[in-house]
Design an enzyme around this catalytic site. Structure first.
Site, PDB file in Angstrom:
ATOM      1  N   PHE A   1       0.805  -1.217   0.000  1.00 38.26           N
ATOM      2  CA  PHE A   1       0.000   0.000   0.000  1.00 38.26           C
ATOM      3  C   PHE A   1       0.838   1.268   0.000  1.00 38.26           C
ATOM      4  O   PHE A   1       0.287   2.349   0.069  1.00 38.26           O
ATOM      5  CB  PHE A   1      -0.935   0.012   1.214  1.00 38.26           C
ATOM      6  N   SER A   2       2.147   1.125  -0.052  1.00 45.25           N
ATOM      7  CA  SER A   2       3.011   2.301   0.032  1.00 45.25           C
ATOM      8  C   SER A   2       4.125   2.199  -0.987  1.00 45.25           C
ATOM      9  O   SER A   2       4.530   1.105  -1.385  1.00 45.25           O
ATOM     10  CB  SER A   2       3.621   2.426   1.437  1.00 45.25           C
TER      11      SER A   2
ATOM     12  N   LYS B   1       7.351   8.543   1.798  1.00 47.87           N
ATOM     13  CA  LYS B   1       6.404   7.461   1.551  1.00 47.87           C
ATOM     14  C   LYS B   1       5.073   8.060   1.111  1.00 47.87           C
ATOM     15  O   LYS B   1       4.518   8.918   1.790  1.00 47.87           O
ATOM     16  CB  LYS B   1       6.212   6.606   2.800  1.00 47.87           C
TER      17      LYS B   1
ATOM     18  N   ASP C   1       0.320  -5.290   7.878  1.00 45.33           N
ATOM     19  CA  ASP C   1       1.182  -6.084   6.996  1.00 45.33           C
ATOM     20  C   ASP C   1       2.583  -6.123   7.587  1.00 45.33           C
ATOM     21  O   ASP C   1       3.297  -5.127   7.562  1.00 45.33           O
ATOM     22  CB  ASP C   1       1.205  -5.463   5.597  1.00 45.33           C
TER      23      ASP C   1
END
Length: 933
Positions: free
Chosen positions: A665-666, A682, A782
């Site tokens: 997601f990054s 980020k 995560d």
């Protein structure tokens, strides 16, 4: 237990009535001032934000009055900090206050105004950020309940509590206290609850503890206590709860514990106790946990038969002999896995009576005989784990009567015969594993009735025939393991398969079914070791979630399609050639004029585009094309504040060459400031539908909290910048990259075992810190080796800590599965597919996989199989442990091998299928540190 049930705060005993009253003017003024102060506290969740009656504070949430005076006040979750110094002086004006709850705030110290002017009987400072040494509590002569848990206090304790002569309950758990267990705790005849868990207390359990004869709760778990349990522990005749888990206690468990008639729960798991289980230990107990010790001998014949007994955990010991034949009618949970028990599984069937047993785990023993059909009488069974034994015979059809069964684990036995259709009657079953047996026949068509099943593992059997066409209707199925059978036909497959589809080592032949390309959520596809022929369908390259695909050892021919760089492709043992780009078309000599025109046109186009790009870049810099709505520092470090230029840092995102790492997601970018200092930028994209942020205010509030974290093993954001659709977070740059790159990439050879062990300790410290945060645990969405960044080869930092605060699992993919977003494949705990929430136990599982990567040198997913499952299958006997370890490390010295084996045992505990069986991170850290000895 009495105090726990009725007196979490003394205030709630004092509540006799909650009435409208006319307060003294001083109290009314003080309360109005507090309301005004907290209204401007930027706390959108404050219970006082929408008060209807400002003239009657007794009607406000958390305010309780008696005899026209305020006696109890709860200010939990009000975002109170020490910067607002007026609130404490306002509270001092409420002289009738007897109970004060300041938990779950942002306090860093106890205000000096809290002196003898208070007649407090209950005081709660839990879940704050209180740090430093513990102050001496003077002027609190009336205090009966004190809760300082979930803070950051440190140092040793001597006389700080000695003046609290009326103290009945003391809770200082989840801090960083060191030294010996304190014994000067006011009047020894009054203390009823003493909770000192999750600290760093060392030494032995002092004999003086046994002088507190009215203790009902004694919690010393998760420390570094050594030595023996005092024999005089049996003199605590009022004790109801005794917790000694996760220490370094040794020798035998004293027989005197069996004589405490009030004792309801005794937990001494994760220690080094030896010897036999004391006779009569469960005579009065409801809950016994002695797992993860070195107990030997047999299980006493009466241990499971006591009338009030509800839960027993004796797993991970050295117990021998048979399982007792009598069991309590009230027993709900029984765990006996990882011992050396033998004999047959008892039926425990008393006439027409069926016990309340819901969880039965006797895995990894040497049990023999057949699976008793009488197990079907235990209608409450939710989990049945008989795996890794020596069971023979067929699967009883009667198991289909267990209507509440959710997990059935029968793998690694010697079961034979066909799979009975009755298994399909288990309508709420979510996980079925009967792999590594000798089952034959076909896969039942009726399995399609298991509409809640998310994992089906039938590997390593003798199954034949086709995969039933009806499997296509199994919408919940995420993982299908059918490798090493004799299957020869592919029917319809579940469209939502995600984790893995393993068809390897079967008899499939002909062309690869192109319909497999429709499995768009699939991450691992293993077709190896079959008889597939023809070409590899080019449609497979469009499977966007694919991370690994295996075609090895088939009869394929032609060109290997061009898969993305993130997909691992195995094609050995075929007649395939690699994809190559088309060569440039050569021009004939008589076409030179045309070629010259084309070249000039192309050159001119490049020049024009370059000019336009430069002008656009200049314009964007002058006009601030990247519009930052807000930006702010989260760190007080003047060096970062002077070096970090928000606009220059954000500009780095425009250049793909600055990408350092991509997680789920990054995206991490490298940004070099004018001073030469390098930072991570980020980027989170708010337009992604899985992000739940409805406002920048909410996100900023979460970041302010994260910015206050201080731990060398956690990547803490230094600052942030927000645009309309994106958030940019700024971090210190880590030179070595991610653990995944260093361990499994080109530089993996640079990590010796010393480095790997230090990394394991560092990540464990960081995760234990996050789980024990003062204002509530931070649970990672995560955790993998890709989000562990390395400042050096000995200094790991956990990244992506903010994701669980900003991602909404229910908005992911098809709104059904948390496992779709929670974690990377190979790291996702099995229960995430059906519990629909991230948990600390799930983080422990993911950390266990990282440990296994460090131990084996293998990726979390290797050759189409998850590493955790591969290791579990190899660890049936301790003699096989050496086959698991990275041989380049374990062969360097006997000391290194022994340490790796100790860490392996920790990793195996972390990746237990049962969430309740996994240790907490503080215990994991303690066990890893013990491995150093």
């Amino acid at each position: 237990m009495k105090m726990s049930r009725h007196l979490s705060l003394f205030s709630f005993i004092l509540i006799i009535q909650h009435v409208c009253c006319q307060l003294p003017s001083a109290q009314l003024t003080a309360m109005k001032s507090l309301h005004e102060l907290f209204k401007n506290n930027n706390n959108t969740n404050s219970k006082w934000n929408s008060l209807q009656n400002l003239e009657n504070p007794c009607s406000w949430p958390g305010v309780f009055c008696q005899n026209s005076s305020i006696t109890s006040l709860s200010l939990s979750y009000f975002s109170i900090s020490n910067a607002q110094d007026s609130w404490s002086s306002l509270l001092c004006k409420i002289e009738t206050l007897q109970s004060l709850d300041l938990s779950n705030n942002l306090l860093t110290s106890i205000p000096e105004q809290f002196t003898s002017s208070f007649g407090l009987k209950a005081l709660d400072f839990s879940h704050n950020i209180l740090s430093g040494p513990l102050p001496i509590f003077q002027g609190f002569g009336s205090l009966e309940v004190l809760d300082l848990s979930h803070n950051m206090f440190g140092g040793s304790i001597d006389l700080q509590f000695d003046g609290l002569n009326k103290l009945k309950s003391l809770n200082i758990s989840y801090n960083q206290f060191t030294g010996l267990i304190p014994t000067k705790l006011g009047n020894s005849m009054l203390l009823q609850e003493l909770q000192l868990s999750v600290n760093i207390f060392n030494g032995s359990i002092p004999d003086e503890i046994t002088k507190y004869v009215n203790l009902s709760v004694l919690d010393l778990s998760v420390n570094k206590l050594t030595g023996r349990i005092p024999f005089g522990i049996g003199e605590l005749s009022n004790l109801e709860l005794l917790l000694l888990s996760a220490n370094r206690l040794f020798d035998e468990i004293p027989q005197s514990i069996s004589g405490i008639t009030t004792l309801k729960r005794f937990a001494a798991n994760q220690n080094r106790f030896t010897g036999p289980i004391p006779l009569g230990i469960t005579r009065y107990l409801r809950n016994l946990d002695l797992s993860y010790n070195r107990l030997n001998g047999s299980i006493p014949t009466d241990l499971l038969f006591q009338p009030d007994l509800q839960a027993v955990d004796l797993s991970f010991n050295n117990l021998e002999g048979s399982i007792p034949s009598n069991v309590s009618r009230s027993l709900v949970r029984l765990r006996l896995g990882r011992n050396s028990l033998s004999g047959q599984i008892p039926t425990w069937f008393f006439g027409n009576y069926v016990p309340a047993l819901a969880y039965l785990e006797v895995d990894h023993n040497s049990l023999s005989g057949m699976i008793p059909p009488e197990l079907s009488f235990y209608k409450n069974l939710s989990l049945l784990d008989l795996s890794s034994n020596r069971l023979v015979g067929s699967l009883p059809r009667e198991l289909g009567n267990l209507s509440r069964l959710q997990v059935l684990s029968l793998q690694q036995n010697n079961l034979s015969g066909e799979i009975p259709d009755e298994i399909s009657q288990l309508q709420i079953l979510v996980k079925l594993n009967i792999s590594w047996n000798s089952l034959s026949g076909s896969i039942p068509q009726s399995f399609s009735k298991l509409q809640n099943l998310f994992s089906l593992d039938l590997r390593v059997n003798n199954l034949s025939g086709r995969i039933p066409d009806s499997f296509g209707t199994m919408d919940s199925l995420l993982e299908l393991q059918l490798g090493r059978n004799r299957l020869n036909g592919v029917g319809s497959l579940p469209a939502k398969l995600q984790i893995a589809l393993n068809l390897s080592h079967n008899n499939f032949e002909g062309r690869i079914p192109p319909d497999l390309s429709k499995l768009q959520a699939l991450e691992i596809l293993d077709l190896s070791n079959n008889k597939f022929s023809g070409e590899i369908p080019s449609l497979f390259t469009r499977m966007s979630s694919l991370t690994q695909i295996l075609f090895s050892n088939n009869r394929l021919m032609g060109i290997i399609p061009r898969f993305g760089s993130n997909v691992i492709v195995s094609t050995d043992g075929n007649n395939l050639s690699n994809w190559t780009p088309d060569p440039p078309v050569s021009m004939a000599k008589d076409k030179k004029p045309v070629s010259w025109v084309i070249v000039m046109a192309a050159t001119l186009a490049v020049v024009v585009l370059t000019v336009v790009a430069v002008m656009a870049l200049l314009y964007s810099r002058k006009g601030h094309k990247i519009i930052l709505i807000r930006s702010n520092f989260l760190t007080g470090n003047v060096i970062h504040r002077s070096n970090l230029d928000f606009y220059k840092a954000v500009e780095a995102v425009a250049y793909p060459s600055n990408i350092v790492l991509k997680t789920r997601f990054s995206t991490y970018y490298k940004a070099v400031m004018q001073s030469g200092t390098t930072y991570f930028v980020k980027r989170l994209n708010f337009s992604n539908k899985v992000f739940q942020l409805g406002s920048h205010d909410l996100f900023e509030k979460e970041l302010q909290t994260l910015g206050m974290l201080s731990n060398p093993s956690v990547m803490t954001p230094l600052a942030y910048a927000l645009t309309t659709n994106s958030a940019f977070l700024f971090y210190e740059f880590t030179n070595e990259g991610s653990l995944f790159d260093v361990l499994l990439g080109n530089s993996g050879s640079g990590l010796d075992w010393s480095n790997r062990y230090d990394i394991a300790i560092g990540v464990a410290k960081g995760l234990a810190f996050l789980h024990g945060c003062p204002w509530g645990p931070i649970i990672l969405l995560d955790l993998s080796s890709k989000v562990v960044m390395l400042k050096s080869l000995n200094e790991p930092q956990i990244g992506d800590i903010e994701l669980s605060k900003v991602i909404d699992p229910l908005k992911s993919m098809d709104n059904l599965y948390l496992s779709v977003v929670a974690g990377s494949v190979g790291y996702v705990p099995p229960e995430y597919a059906y519990i629909m929430r991230v948990t600390m136990a799930g983080n422990v599982y993911s950390f266990g996989v990282v440990l296994l990567e460090l131990l084996t040198g293998k990726a979390a997913v290797s050759e189409g199989s998850e590493l955790a499952k591969w290791v579990s299958s190899k660890s049936k006997h301790q003699d096989d442990y050496d086959q698991i370890l990275d041989s380049t490390m374990s062969r360097t010295s006997p000391a290194t091998r022994d340490q790796m084996l100790a860490v392996l045992r920790v990793a195996l505990a972390c990746v237990s299928v049962s969430p309740d069986e996994r240790p907490q991170m503080t215990s994991v850290l303690s066990m890893l540190l013990d491995a150093r000895n």
